[in-house]
Design an enzyme around this catalytic site. Structure first.
Site: not given
Ligand SMILES: Nc1cccc2nccn12
Length: 291
Positions: A173, A45, A49, A189
């Site tokens: 993800h 991440r 980002h 998830w």
């Protein structure tokens, strides 16, 4: 502004493999962090980002100058929690003082993907720490996960990605989980969130419903009511132009790996100008270096 890659004097693949190995062994020392998520999702991440602020329309943003430490980017709500990844890596700025923030943060993502069992991600050094207020991108460029498919399509198009590349990138993800104190979203998830696989797509194609809770709108799996997906995740199967790729990747992990490696490598280099024909490094995993 042109952001030319500048490799630190005399540094080559072995120097960056040493940084890779140092990051990898620290990941290994903290596999139980965050209830077993480890640092894989944190590092991917951070790499995404620091790169995903790029706009092809004016060639601003991206990983070149390592600007996430500067305002306003440092306070972008979408970057909440990324201090975890930056703090995890900061000791390697001291240990390898010649490496830039942009190179360290993007390399951290490559280590996480490869050490989590994912594909080899070609990577080039040369991002350069820089501070001038004009080079810090405005907030609002990173995705708001509460939005719909059209929004996701346009946002990734701004970075120069097509529908296939967009769906491939979101497959990352498979790593990590959400924390209400950062993004406001909650949970994991699936049962395994520290291995790089195509399982995210397989589970996405299952049954999901809106979770009844007092937090932000998110989805819960029909089968066990314990796993989560974001609205932008579910959007990938609501839009036909995304769904076709979700199905391809759910069926073919090798194709996902190939498409992801290429798109992720491109993402990490957005906005950086490299000399024509400069060859990327392909790092060995820790396992491949064991005698
Ligand atoms: N790991 C993770 C992070 C963010 C969003 C998300 N959706 C499904 C999984 N996932």
């Amino acid at each position: 502004i042109i952001k030319n890659a500048q490799i630190p004097e005399g540094k080559g693949i072995q120097d960056y493999q040493s940084v890779y190995n140092a990051i990898a062994s620290k990941i290994e020392e903290h596999l139980d962090f965050d209830k077993g998520a480890g640092y894989y999702g944190q590092l991917v991440r951070l790499s995404w980002h620091t790169s995903g602020t790029y706009s092809k329309y004016d060639n601003t943003g991206g990983s070149y100058a390592g600007t996430m430490v500067y305002a306003p980017e440092s306070s972008d709500g979408e970057n909440a929690g990324l201090a975890v990844g930056r703090d995890f890596l900061v000791e390697f700025k001291d240990k390898f003082p010649w490496i830039s923030r942009g190179d360290l943060w993007t390399l951290g993502g490559v280590v996480a993907v490869q050490e989590a069992g994912g594909p080899k991600v070609p990577w080039r050094p040369g991002r350069t720490d820089l501070y001038d207020a004009a080079s810090v991108p405005a907030n609002g460029r990173l995705p708001d996960a509460s939005r719909d498919g059209k929004y996701v399509r346009d946002l990734f198009k701004r970075m120069g990605f097509n529908d296939r590349e967009t769906v491939a990138l979101i497959g990352a993800h498979c790593l990590g989980q959400c924390h209400t104190y950062n993004s406001g979203f909650d949970g994991a998830w699936g049962p395994q969130f520290n291995r790089f696989t195509n399982d995210f797509y397989v589970r996405l194609l299952g049954g999901w419903h809106v979770r009844k809770w007092d937090g932000k709108k998110q989805y819960q799996d029909d089968e066990t009511n314990t796993f989560m997906m974001l609205p932008t995740d579910i959007a990938l199967k609501e839009e036909s132009y995304f769904l076709k790729y979700v199905k391809e990747y759910a069926k073919d992990e090798e194709l996902f790996f190939k498409d992801f490696a290429k798109a992720y490598s491109t993402l990490l280099e957005l906005g950086v100008s490299y000399p024509r024909g400069s060859k990327p490094f392909i790092f060995k995993t820790v396992e491949e270096q064991e005698d």
